[in-house]
Design a protein around this motif. Structure first.
Motif, PDB file in Angstrom:
ATOM      1  N   VAL A 175      -0.133  18.283  20.351  1.00 36.20           N
ATOM      2  CA  VAL A 175       0.593  19.241  21.193  1.00 36.20           C
ATOM      3  C   VAL A 175       0.343  18.953  22.669  1.00 36.20           C
ATOM      4  O   VAL A 175       1.269  18.974  23.496  1.00 36.20           O
ATOM      5  CB  VAL A 175       0.175  20.683  20.841  1.00 36.20           C
ATOM      6  N   GLU A 176      -0.898  18.676  23.011  1.00 33.18           N
ATOM      7  CA  GLU A 176      -1.250  18.412  24.407  1.00 33.18           C
ATOM      8  C   GLU A 176      -0.488  17.210  24.950  1.00 33.18           C
ATOM      9  O   GLU A 176      -0.017  17.216  26.093  1.00 33.18           O
ATOM     10  CB  GLU A 176      -2.757  18.191  24.519  1.00 33.18           C
ATOM     11  N   ARG A 177      -0.352  16.175  24.125  1.00 27.15           N
ATOM     12  CA  ARG A 177       0.370  14.984  24.572  1.00 27.15           C
ATOM     13  C   ARG A 177       1.855  15.266  24.760  1.00 27.15           C
ATOM     14  O   ARG A 177       2.500  14.691  25.633  1.00 27.15           O
ATOM     15  CB  ARG A 177       0.181  13.855  23.562  1.00 27.15           C
ATOM     16  N   GLN A 178       2.398  16.150  23.943  1.00 27.56           N
ATOM     17  CA  GLN A 178       3.821  16.452  24.037  1.00 27.56           C
ATOM     18  C   GLN A 178       4.167  17.204  25.317  1.00 27.56           C
ATOM     19  O   GLN A 178       5.280  17.085  25.838  1.00 27.56           O
ATOM     20  CB  GLN A 178       4.266  17.266  22.817  1.00 27.56           C
ATOM     21  N   ILE A 179       3.239  17.993  25.830  1.00 25.53           N
ATOM     22  CA  ILE A 179       3.542  18.798  27.020  1.00 25.53           C
ATOM     23  C   ILE A 179       2.982  18.169  28.292  1.00 25.53           C
ATOM     24  O   ILE A 179       3.132  18.731  29.379  1.00 25.53           O
ATOM     25  CB  ILE A 179       2.987  20.228  26.865  1.00 25.53           C
ATOM     26  N   SER A 180       2.334  17.006  28.157  1.00 25.49           N
ATOM     27  CA  SER A 180       1.768  16.332  29.325  1.00 25.49           C
ATOM     28  C   SER A 180       2.727  15.259  29.822  1.00 25.49           C
ATOM     29  O   SER A 180       3.663  14.847  29.120  1.00 25.49           O
ATOM     30  CB  SER A 180       0.419  15.696  28.974  1.00 25.49           C
ATOM     31  N   LEU A 209       0.829  -1.201   0.000  1.00 25.35           N
ATOM     32  CA  LEU A 209       0.000   0.000   0.000  1.00 25.35           C
ATOM     33  C   LEU A 209       0.864   1.252   0.000  1.00 25.35           C
ATOM     34  O   LEU A 209       1.980   1.251   0.524  1.00 25.35           O
ATOM     35  CB  LEU A 209      -0.898   0.052   1.244  1.00 25.35           C
ATOM     36  N   LYS A 210       0.326   2.303  -0.581  1.00 25.57           N
ATOM     37  CA  LYS A 210       0.887   3.641  -0.402  1.00 25.57           C
ATOM     38  C   LYS A 210      -0.245   4.514   0.131  1.00 25.57           C
ATOM     39  O   LYS A 210      -1.193   4.838  -0.591  1.00 25.57           O
ATOM     40  CB  LYS A 210       1.425   4.226  -1.707  1.00 25.57           C
ATOM     41  N   VAL A 211      -0.147   4.860   1.401  1.00 32.14           N
ATOM     42  CA  VAL A 211      -1.202   5.615   2.072  1.00 32.14           C
ATOM     43  C   VAL A 211      -0.776   7.075   2.187  1.00 32.14           C
ATOM     44  O   VAL A 211       0.309   7.372   2.696  1.00 32.14           O
ATOM     45  CB  VAL A 211      -1.491   5.031   3.472  1.00 32.14           C
ATOM     46  N   LEU A 212      -1.608   7.971   1.703  1.00 30.38           N
ATOM     47  CA  LEU A 212      -1.308   9.397   1.774  1.00 30.38           C
ATOM     48  C   LEU A 212      -1.746   9.948   3.128  1.00 30.38           C
ATOM     49  O   LEU A 212      -2.880   9.737   3.552  1.00 30.38           O
ATOM     50  CB  LEU A 212      -2.029  10.149   0.652  1.00 30.38           C
ATOM     51  N   ILE A 213      -0.835  10.628   3.792  1.00 29.25           N
ATOM     52  CA  ILE A 213      -1.130  11.223   5.098  1.00 29.25           C
ATOM     53  C   ILE A 213      -0.881  12.721   4.996  1.00 29.25           C
ATOM     54  O   ILE A 213       0.260  13.161   4.844  1.00 29.25           O
ATOM     55  CB  ILE A 213      -0.252  10.608   6.210  1.00 29.25           C
ATOM     56  N   GLY A 214      -1.942  13.480   5.051  1.00 27.85           N
ATOM     57  CA  GLY A 214      -1.819  14.928   4.958  1.00 27.85           C
ATOM     58  C   GLY A 214      -1.626  15.557   6.327  1.00 27.85           C
ATOM     59  O   GLY A 214      -1.293  14.880   7.311  1.00 27.85           O
ATOM     60  N   TYR A 215      -1.832  16.857   6.400  1.00 24.36           N
ATOM     61  CA  TYR A 215      -1.730  17.551   7.677  1.00 24.36           C
ATOM     62  C   TYR A 215      -2.879  17.131   8.595  1.00 24.36           C
ATOM     63  O   TYR A 215      -3.985  16.838   8.126  1.00 24.36           O
ATOM     64  CB  TYR A 215      -1.790  19.065   7.471  1.00 24.36           C
ATOM     65  N   PRO A 216      -2.649  17.106   9.909  1.00 25.96           N
ATOM     66  CA  PRO A 216      -3.757  16.800  10.828  1.00 25.96           C
ATOM     67  C   PRO A 216      -4.743  17.956  10.876  1.00 25.96           C
ATOM     68  O   PRO A 216      -4.409  19.103  10.555  1.00 25.96           O
ATOM     69  CB  PRO A 216      -3.047  16.618  12.176  1.00 25.96           C
ATOM     70  N   SER A 217      -5.965  17.629  11.291  1.00 27.31           N
ATOM     71  CA  SER A 217      -6.951  18.688  11.496  1.00 27.31           C
ATOM     72  C   SER A 217      -6.547  19.498  12.726  1.00 27.31           C
ATOM     73  O   SER A 217      -5.656  19.106  13.494  1.00 27.31           O
ATOM     74  CB  SER A 217      -8.338  18.078  11.706  1.00 27.31           C
ATOM     75  N   ALA A 218      -7.210  20.629  12.927  1.00 24.02           N
ATOM     76  CA  ALA A 218      -6.889  21.468  14.086  1.00 24.02           C
ATOM     77  C   ALA A 218      -7.112  20.702  15.388  1.00 24.02           C
ATOM     78  O   ALA A 218      -6.308  20.803  16.329  1.00 24.02           O
ATOM     79  CB  ALA A 218      -7.739  22.737  14.054  1.00 24.02           C
ATOM     80  N   ALA A 219      -8.188  19.918  15.447  1.00 22.83           N
ATOM     81  CA  ALA A 219      -8.472  19.143  16.662  1.00 22.83           C
ATOM     82  C   ALA A 219      -7.406  18.077  16.891  1.00 22.83           C
ATOM     83  O   ALA A 219      -6.954  17.858  18.024  1.00 22.83           O
ATOM     84  CB  ALA A 219      -9.854  18.506  16.555  1.00 22.83           C
ATOM     85  N   GLU A 220      -6.989  17.411  15.815  1.00 23.59           N
ATOM     86  CA  GLU A 220      -5.954  16.384  15.941  1.00 23.59           C
ATOM     87  C   GLU A 220      -4.620  16.999  16.350  1.00 23.59           C
ATOM     88  O   GLU A 220      -3.893  16.448  17.181  1.00 23.59           O
ATOM     89  CB  GLU A 220      -5.809  15.636  14.614  1.00 23.59           C
ATOM     90  N   GLU A 221      -4.313  18.149  15.780  1.00 25.68           N
ATOM     91  CA  GLU A 221      -3.048  18.805  16.115  1.00 25.68           C
ATOM     92  C   GLU A 221      -3.045  19.276  17.567  1.00 25.68           C
ATOM     93  O   GLU A 221      -2.008  19.256  18.239  1.00 25.68           O
ATOM     94  CB  GLU A 221      -2.805  19.979  15.169  1.00 25.68           C
ATOM     95  N   PHE A 222      -4.196  19.689  18.066  1.00 22.53           N
ATOM     96  CA  PHE A 222      -4.310  20.072  19.475  1.00 22.53           C
ATOM     97  C   PHE A 222      -3.942  18.896  20.373  1.00 22.53           C
ATOM     98  O   PHE A 222      -3.205  19.050  21.352  1.00 22.53           O
ATOM     99  CB  PHE A 222      -5.739  20.541  19.771  1.00 22.53           C
TER     100      PHE A 222
END
Length: 237
Positions: free
Chosen positions: A54-59, A38-51
Motif C-alpha cells: 500500500v505504501e508503495r502505491q501511494i508514494s 514449478l507450481k508455486v503457491l502464493i497466499g495472501y501477504p502478511s500484514a507487514a508485507e501488505e503495508f
C-alpha cells in the motif's frame, strides 16, 4: 502451422492461476501442465508485507536501475549447468517421482486409492534441474539431497492427478505429497562414497570371517554413516 518462430534466449513462460473467478475458462490438459517446471503457491501477504504494498502505491515512483542483462543471465545459466549432481541425488529424485506412481513401494499403499496418476518422468528431470539452480543460488557447485526435497512440492504438486475419493475428502496435492516425501529415504552419502564404503566393509568382514567364507555372513548388512556437505562435491579422479 508450418512456420517456426524462434524464441529469444533466455526464454521464460510464467502463468498465473486464479482459484476464483474461473467461470468461462478451461483448465489446461495434464500434458500441458506437465511442461511447467514449478507450481508455486502464493497466499495472501502478511500484514507487514501488505503495508509495504500500500505504501508503495501511494508514494512517488522510484527510479529503478537495471541489475541484470540477458548476457549475465545466460552466464548464470551456464554456471548452473556446471553444478555437480551426484548419482545418489539423481536416484533420490527418481524415487520421489516414482513414489507418486506407486506409493506402496515406500510403504504408503494407503495413499494409492487417492491417486489416479503419479508424476511423469519430467518430474525427475525437473527435480534435478531445479535443485541445481537452488544449489547455485545457495552458493554451492554441487547439489545436496536437501535441495531436492526443498523443491519437491513445487515440482510435483501440479503433476499428480487426485482421485475422486481424494477430491471428495477435500484433500490437496500437498496433503498426499507430504507423507510420500517423508517416506522416501534420503541418501546419507554420495554414491561413490557408498560404493567405496561397501567395498571397505566387505573387505574387513572378509578378513574377519576368512576369505573362504565369502565376506559378509548370511543375513549381514552394510551401513553408511552420514557425511558432511562437502563430500557431495564432484569426486576427484
Amino acid at each position: 502451422g508450418r512456420e517456426t518462430f524462434p524464441a529469444p534466449d533466455p526464454f521464460l513462460v510464467m502463468a498465473t492461476q486464479n482459484p476464483i473467478e474461473s467461470e468461462g475458462t478451461y483448465a489446461l490438459p495434464e500434458a500441458q501442465v506437465d511442461r511447467f517446471m514449478l507450481k508455486v503457491l502464493i497466499g495472501y501477504p502478511s500484514a507487514a508485507e501488505e503495508f509495504v504494498v500500500v505504501e508503495r502505491q501511494i508514494s512517488a515512483a522510484v527510479n529503478t536501475i537495471r541489475v541484470l542483462d540477458p548476457e549475465m543471465l545466460r552466464g548464470f545459466q551456464r554456471e548452473t549447468d556446471a553444478v555437480y549432481v551426484d548419482p545418489a541425488v539423481i536416484q533420490y529424485a527418481v524415487r520421489l517421482a516414482t513414489a507418486t506412481r506407486e506409493p506402496a513401494v515406500v510403504g504408503r499403499d494407503d495413499l494409492s486409492r487417492l491417486l489416479t496418476y503419479g508424476a511423469s518422468p519430467r518430474a525427475s528431470i525437473n527435480l534435478v534441474l531445479a535443485a541445481r539452480a537452488l544449489a547455485f543460488l545457495r552458493g554451492r557447485d554441487y547439489v545436496l539431497p536437501g535441495d531436492v526435497s526443498d523443491l519437491a512440492r513445487d515440482v510435483l504438486r501440479h503433476r499428480i492427478v487426485l482421485s475422486y475419493e481424494a477430491l471428495a475428502e477435500d484433500l490437496s496435492s500437498d496433503d498426499l505429497l507430504t507423507p510420500i516425501i517423508h517416506a522416501v529415504p534420503v541418501p546419507t552419502a554420495p554414491l561413490h562414497e557408498q560404493r567405496a564404503r561397501d567395498q571397505q566393509v566387505r573387505g574387513s568382514v572378509a578378513g574377519a570371517f576368512g576369505a573362504e567364507s565369502g565376506g559378509i555372513p548370511a543375513g549381514g548388512t552394510t551401513g553408511n554413516a552420514g557425511t558432511g556437505d562437502e563430500t557431495w562435491a564432484r569426486p576427484t579422479r
